[in-house]
Design a protein around this motif. Structure first.
Motif, mmCIF file in Angstrom:
data_model
loop_
_atom_site.group_PDB
_atom_site.id
_atom_site.type_symbol
_atom_site.label_atom_id
_atom_site.label_comp_id
_atom_site.label_asym_id
_atom_site.label_seq_id
_atom_site.Cartn_x
_atom_site.Cartn_y
_atom_site.Cartn_z
ATOM 1 N N SER A 98 -5.780 44.629 169.425
ATOM 2 C CA SER A 98 -7.101 45.114 169.062
ATOM 3 C C SER A 98 -7.129 45.503 167.590
ATOM 4 O O SER A 98 -6.087 45.786 166.980
ATOM 5 C CB SER A 98 -7.493 46.308 169.935
ATOM 6 N N VAL A 99 -8.329 45.516 167.027
ATOM 7 C CA VAL A 99 -8.489 45.735 165.592
ATOM 8 C C VAL A 99 -9.549 46.809 165.350
ATOM 9 O O VAL A 99 -10.583 46.845 166.030
ATOM 10 C CB VAL A 99 -8.922 44.432 164.883
ATOM 11 N N VAL A 100 -9.280 47.660 164.386
ATOM 12 C CA VAL A 100 -10.283 48.579 163.857
ATOM 13 C C VAL A 100 -10.458 48.225 162.384
ATOM 14 O O VAL A 100 -9.472 48.099 161.656
ATOM 15 C CB VAL A 100 -9.839 50.051 164.000
ATOM 16 N N THR A 101 -11.709 48.047 161.949
ATOM 17 C CA THR A 101 -11.940 47.678 160.564
ATOM 18 C C THR A 101 -13.107 48.445 159.975
ATOM 19 O O THR A 101 -14.073 48.761 160.673
ATOM 20 C CB THR A 101 -12.184 46.157 160.413
ATOM 21 N N ALA A 102 -13.001 48.734 158.672
ATOM 22 C CA ALA A 102 -14.094 49.346 157.913
ATOM 23 C C ALA A 102 -14.759 48.311 157.014
ATOM 24 O O ALA A 102 -15.522 48.671 156.124
ATOM 25 C CB ALA A 102 -13.556 50.509 157.078
ATOM 26 N N ASN A 103 -14.486 47.032 157.257
ATOM 27 C CA ASN A 103 -14.854 45.970 156.327
ATOM 28 C C ASN A 103 -16.225 45.370 156.662
ATOM 29 O O ASN A 103 -16.341 44.447 157.450
ATOM 30 C CB ASN A 103 -13.788 44.871 156.368
ATOM 31 N N ALA A 121 -9.677 36.455 173.657
ATOM 32 C CA ALA A 121 -8.357 37.095 173.740
ATOM 33 C C ALA A 121 -8.371 38.355 174.594
ATOM 34 O O ALA A 121 -7.312 38.881 174.941
ATOM 35 C CB ALA A 121 -7.860 37.430 172.332
ATOM 36 N N GLY A 122 -9.556 38.856 174.944
ATOM 37 C CA GLY A 122 -9.655 40.071 175.744
ATOM 38 C C GLY A 122 -9.230 41.313 174.993
ATOM 39 O O GLY A 122 -8.620 42.216 175.568
ATOM 40 N N VAL A 123 -9.559 41.372 173.688
ATOM 41 C CA VAL A 123 -9.205 42.540 172.878
ATOM 42 C C VAL A 123 -10.470 43.139 172.273
ATOM 43 O O VAL A 123 -11.560 42.575 172.370
ATOM 44 C CB VAL A 123 -8.197 42.172 171.766
ATOM 45 N N TYR A 124 -10.302 44.273 171.627
ATOM 46 C CA TYR A 124 -11.414 44.996 171.036
ATOM 47 C C TYR A 124 -11.385 44.876 169.519
ATOM 48 O O TYR A 124 -10.324 44.877 168.908
ATOM 49 C CB TYR A 124 -11.337 46.478 171.415
ATOM 50 N N VAL A 125 -12.583 44.811 168.930
ATOM 51 C CA VAL A 125 -12.720 44.932 167.482
ATOM 52 C C VAL A 125 -13.807 45.972 167.248
ATOM 53 O O VAL A 125 -14.982 45.736 167.554
ATOM 54 C CB VAL A 125 -13.115 43.591 166.823
ATOM 55 N N LEU A 126 -13.426 47.137 166.733
ATOM 56 C CA LEU A 126 -14.370 48.238 166.552
ATOM 57 C C LEU A 126 -14.623 48.491 165.070
ATOM 58 O O LEU A 126 -13.715 48.381 164.242
ATOM 59 C CB LEU A 126 -13.850 49.501 167.230
ATOM 60 N N ILE A 127 -15.881 48.856 164.735
ATOM 61 C CA ILE A 127 -16.303 48.835 163.328
ATOM 62 C C ILE A 127 -17.124 50.065 162.922
ATOM 63 O O ILE A 127 -17.958 49.994 162.021
ATOM 64 C CB ILE A 127 -17.132 47.566 163.053
ATOM 65 N N GLU A 128 -16.908 51.199 163.564
ATOM 66 C CA GLU A 128 -17.734 52.374 163.256
ATOM 67 C C GLU A 128 -17.734 52.723 161.771
ATOM 68 O O GLU A 128 -18.744 53.153 161.219
ATOM 69 C CB GLU A 128 -17.255 53.583 164.066
ATOM 70 N N ALA A 129 -16.603 52.528 161.092
ATOM 71 C CA ALA A 129 -16.502 52.916 159.683
ATOM 72 C C ALA A 129 -17.147 51.919 158.727
ATOM 73 O O ALA A 129 -17.239 52.187 157.532
ATOM 74 C CB ALA A 129 -15.037 53.099 159.304
ATOM 75 N N ALA A 321 -11.767 57.599 164.996
ATOM 76 C CA ALA A 321 -12.563 57.631 166.230
ATOM 77 C C ALA A 321 -12.456 56.308 166.978
ATOM 78 O O ALA A 321 -12.327 56.275 168.215
ATOM 79 C CB ALA A 321 -14.018 57.943 165.898
ATOM 80 N N ASP A 322 -12.494 55.194 166.233
ATOM 81 C CA ASP A 322 -12.347 53.880 166.867
ATOM 82 C C ASP A 322 -10.947 53.685 167.438
ATOM 83 O O ASP A 322 -10.779 53.110 168.523
ATOM 84 C CB ASP A 322 -12.647 52.775 165.856
ATOM 85 N N ILE A 323 -9.934 54.139 166.707
ATOM 86 C CA ILE A 323 -8.559 54.043 167.222
ATOM 87 C C ILE A 323 -8.443 54.800 168.535
ATOM 88 O O ILE A 323 -7.846 54.320 169.514
ATOM 89 C CB ILE A 323 -7.552 54.586 166.198
ATOM 90 N N LEU A 324 -9.029 55.998 168.582
ATOM 91 C CA LEU A 324 -8.968 56.801 169.807
ATOM 92 C C LEU A 324 -9.698 56.109 170.956
ATOM 93 O O LEU A 324 -9.267 56.191 172.109
ATOM 94 C CB LEU A 324 -9.588 58.183 169.557
ATOM 95 N N ASN A 325 -10.800 55.438 170.631
ATOM 96 C CA ASN A 325 -11.534 54.705 171.653
ATOM 97 C C ASN A 325 -10.640 53.657 172.308
ATOM 98 O O ASN A 325 -10.561 53.540 173.544
ATOM 99 C CB ASN A 325 -12.764 54.040 171.007
ATOM 100 N N ILE A 326 -9.951 52.897 171.468
ATOM 101 C CA ILE A 326 -9.045 51.857 171.982
ATOM 102 C C ILE A 326 -7.855 52.488 172.693
ATOM 103 O O ILE A 326 -7.442 52.033 173.775
ATOM 104 C CB ILE A 326 -8.569 50.954 170.834
ATOM 105 N N ALA A 327 -7.309 53.554 172.111
ATOM 106 C CA ALA A 327 -6.149 54.220 172.715
ATOM 107 C C ALA A 327 -6.490 54.770 174.087
ATOM 108 O O ALA A 327 -5.684 54.692 175.030
ATOM 109 C CB ALA A 327 -5.653 55.331 171.802
#
Length: 440
Positions: A98-103, A121-129, A321-327
């Protein structure tokens, strides 16, 4: 005992260092932060001094090593730019991470591609930042406001330009001097084009459009104007007329007057431009480097999200916050493979940008004219011929046998406005259009 979750950082600049500082100091924070561990970090220079203390063995100058490290479970991309950021995000997804990005630049241009890969792939990509720094806007649009029929999203989503415009309005300072101060304070880059030309805001409103209306749009098709040509006298005139000037990004549903027969594609009017905001409007009081996003929908009505839009602390807060969501999902061992609705490509609808001539808005126009009798009447006639209704028309102090005439129109299509302006500039008494801004 909970399994430790390895975090791989791509970048250790302002935001990356802020993320590392939070992860290294879990005391009094969310208890799940204690289960997160920095496993690998990509940096440009191994010998550079850093504001956060890290084990030197974790550092590498090869970002692929971070993505490929078996101890990294979540990849955090905070390096910025289109490449190699996009390639690294896709590589992480392909590796089942899974990926967290501010981009915002990558998501605005390649969100659909990333969505499809993440879904497969069944993974998460979160972008709150990626939008609004520390303001929680991504998750509310996806979840809390998900039951609404969103009509319009508008906002001040670039702190640099808002700082400049606030100083111009409150101190009467000119653009160039305030820009220089912003650069010295670290609010603006040495090359400020992405901010002052509206490009950063266009990236962000493209992302917000996809969230609010359920489908991606063509980032390259967004009409975009910045503040680099804005003159202080227009800010002054706006103040005298009981308005403030803000760089607004707007996305709203509209009717497609060109008769698009594909009823499954939602027509949207999206734009970025300097805009006059009435002094009693919710966005008028947003000053300095703060951001605000106003969401209007049914049945919620109006809700506004306000706060610091950039900086190490606010942006790092959103990343964590996004990392915690995935965690949290990993700790629950969700074997159903439920995908985040933002980047589950199969859930997106088709959206399209209407022709910019169809966008309807109020306008502020400042003309330079000869100081001659009857010119205001002739300008009014040109507007009337194109069906443009005028709210107010004011002549300001004439100098050197010239006059400045400021017009604020009622809502009109950009096409009709363009035709009226062409007729007005053809008048012999009119020397030119000195400024043309949007108006709420």
């Amino acid at each position: 005992m909970a399994t430790r979750i390895g975090i791989g950082l791509l970048g250790l600049g302002t935001v990356g260092a802020g993320v590392a500082a939070i992860l290294n100091n879990p005391k009094d924070r969310h208890p799940l932060i204690g289960d997160l561990q920095i496993a690998r970090v990509a940096v440009r220079d191994l010998n550079r001094s850093r504001p956060v203390e890290l084990d030197p063995s974790l550092l590498t100058t090869d970002p692929q090593e971070v993505v490929d490290d078996a101890n990294v479970h979540v990849v955090v991309e905070v390096m910025g730019g289109l490449e190699p950021a996009r390639t690294l995000i896709m590589r992480a997804i392909a590796a089942g991470k899974s990926v967290v990005t501010a981009n915002k630049a990558v998501i605005a241009r390649h969100g659909e591609e990333i969505a499809a890969a993440a879904a497969a792939a069944g993974v998460y990509v979160l972008i709150e930042a990626a939008v609004g720094g520390g303001i929680p806007i991504i998750e509310p649009l996806k979840q809390s406001l998900g039951g609404n029929r969103i009509q319009r999203v508008s906002g001040i989503i670039n702190g640099t330009t808002n700082y400049i415009l606030s100083r111009m309005a409150h101190e009467g300072a000119n653009y160039q001097s305030v820009l220089k101060d912003a650069q010295e304070l670290g609010y603006a880059e040495a090359d400020p084009a992405a901010d002052v030309d509206g490009l950063d805001a266009a990236d962000k409103i493209a992302i917000l459009s996809g969230l609010a209306f359920g489908g991606p749009i063509d980032r390259s098709g967004i009409p975009t104007a910045g503040i680099s040509n804005l003159q202080s006298r227009d800010v002054d005139y706006a103040t005298q007329l009981d308005y403030g000037v803000k760089l607004l990004a707007v996305a709203e549903r509209v009717e497609d007057d060109e008769g698009d027969n594909d009823k499954t594609s939602l027509p949207l009017a999206v734009r970025v431009q300097p805009t006059l905001v009435p002094s009693d409007h919710p966005l008028a009081g947003v000053n300095g480097v703060n951001n605000a996003i106003l969401v209007e929908g049914d049945p919620i009505g109006r809700v506004m999200f306000y706060g610091p839009g950039a900086g190490a602390g606010p942006t790092a807060s959103a990343v964590v916050a996004d990392i915690l969501n995935i965690a949290g999902i990993r700790q629950l061992d969700d074997s159903d493979g439920n995908l985040d609705p933002l980047l589950a490509a199969s859930s997106w609808r088709a959206c399209h940008l209407v022709n910019s001539s169809q966008i309807r808005q109020r306008n502020y126009v400042r003309f330079t004219t000869d100081d001659a009798p009857g010119v205001i009447g002739r300008i009014g006639s040109c507007f009337g011929d194109q069906g443009v209704s005028i709210q107010s028309i004011v002549q300001f102090d004439p100098t050197d046998a010239a006059a400045e005439i400021v017009v604020i129109t009622h809502e009109v299509s950009n096409g009709a406005m363009k035709s009226a302006l062409e007729a007005i500039t053809a008048l012999p008494e009119v020397r030119g259009i000195a400024a043309h801004l949007g108006c709420l």
